[in-house]
Design a protein around this motif. Structure first.
Motif, PDB file in Angstrom:
ATOM      1  N   ASN A   8     128.859  63.028  20.653  1.00 11.45           N
ATOM      2  CA  ASN A   8     127.812  63.923  20.151  1.00 11.45           C
ATOM      3  C   ASN A   8     126.482  63.683  20.857  1.00 11.45           C
ATOM      4  O   ASN A   8     125.752  64.631  21.157  1.00 11.45           O
ATOM      5  CB  ASN A   8     127.658  63.758  18.642  1.00 11.45           C
ATOM      6  CG  ASN A   8     128.832  64.336  17.876  1.00 11.45           C
ATOM      7  OD1 ASN A   8     129.556  65.178  18.389  1.00 11.45           O
ATOM      8  ND2 ASN A   8     129.027  63.858  16.660  1.00 11.45           N
ATOM      9  N   SER A   9     126.172  62.418  21.115  1.00 10.89           N
ATOM     10  CA  SER A   9     124.926  62.110  21.829  1.00 10.89           C
ATOM     11  C   SER A   9     124.949  62.687  23.241  1.00 10.89           C
ATOM     12  O   SER A   9     123.950  63.235  23.718  1.00 10.89           O
ATOM     13  CB  SER A   9     124.713  60.604  21.899  1.00 10.89           C
ATOM     14  OG  SER A   9     124.518  60.075  20.616  1.00 10.89           O
ATOM     15  N   GLY A  10     126.091  62.564  23.908  1.00 12.00           N
ATOM     16  CA  GLY A  10     126.220  63.127  25.248  1.00 12.00           C
ATOM     17  C   GLY A  10     126.095  64.639  25.254  1.00 12.00           C
ATOM     18  O   GLY A  10     125.410  65.226  26.094  1.00 12.00           O
ATOM     19  N   LEU A  11     126.736  65.273  24.284  1.00  8.47           N
ATOM     20  CA  LEU A  11     126.657  66.735  24.200  1.00  8.47           C
ATOM     21  C   LEU A  11     125.247  67.199  23.856  1.00  8.47           C
ATOM     22  O   LEU A  11     124.758  68.196  24.395  1.00  8.47           O
ATOM     23  CB  LEU A  11     127.654  67.267  23.180  1.00  8.47           C
ATOM     24  CG  LEU A  11     129.118  67.170  23.592  1.00  8.47           C
ATOM     25  CD1 LEU A  11     130.034  67.606  22.446  1.00  8.47           C
ATOM     26  CD2 LEU A  11     129.390  68.009  24.822  1.00  8.47           C
ATOM     27  N   GLN A  12     124.609  66.472  22.952  1.00  6.89           N
ATOM     28  CA  GLN A  12     123.238  66.821  22.590  1.00  6.89           C
ATOM     29  C   GLN A  12     122.312  66.661  23.803  1.00  6.89           C
ATOM     30  O   GLN A  12     121.421  67.480  24.029  1.00  6.89           O
ATOM     31  CB  GLN A  12     122.756  65.964  21.431  1.00  6.89           C
ATOM     32  CG  GLN A  12     121.409  66.382  20.889  1.00  6.89           C
ATOM     33  CD  GLN A  12     121.010  65.569  19.673  1.00  6.89           C
ATOM     34  OE1 GLN A  12     121.486  64.462  19.460  1.00  6.89           O
ATOM     35  NE2 GLN A  12     120.116  66.127  18.885  1.00  6.89           N
ATOM     36  N   GLY A  13     122.536  65.620  24.591  1.00 12.14           N
ATOM     37  CA  GLY A  13     121.752  65.430  25.809  1.00 12.14           C
ATOM     38  C   GLY A  13     121.949  66.571  26.794  1.00 12.14           C
ATOM     39  O   GLY A  13     121.002  67.033  27.427  1.00 12.14           O
TER      40      GLY A  13
END
Length: 111
Positions: A8-13
């Motif tokens: 999720n952090s990667g996608l949000q980034g």
């Protein structure tokens, strides 16, 4: 360690990087459009000034006042923002790859 939060952090980034790149692209386009309009205005002012008087100082005053009064984005900052978005995309991609590798390792250990 929760793997889904890393994804999720990667996608949000990636989403933030895309939004930053989109805004920078719009600002760059707006800046180039303004420069074209400013040049056309300056040429018109120059032709009017040359026909009335041969004073080049009046011409530069018209161009400078047009540039100061308009609300245009800073071209240099927009280019920097575009480069920042590029690096943010690369970093987010690495986060997603790392989360994928960690998940694969966990699945191999439990299987």
């Amino acid at each position: 360690m929760e793997i889904s939060s890393a994804f999720n952090s990667g996608l949000q980034g990636l989403q933030n990087a895309r939004a930053t790149a989109d805004k920078a692209a719009v600002d760059i386009a707006a800046s180039s459009n303004f420069n074209t309009e400013q040049l056309n205005t300056a040429q018109k002012a120059q032709s009017v000034n040359n026909s009335e008087t041969n004073n080049s100082e009046v011409n530069t005053e018209v161009v400078n006042s047009a540039a100061k009064s308009a609300d245009i984005p800073n071209l240099n900052q927009s280019i920097v923002d575009l480069k920042v978005a590029e690096y943010q995309t690369k970093a987010s991609t690495e986060v997603i790859k790392s989360a994928d590798d960690a998940l694969g390792t966990l699945l191999d250990v439990t299987a």
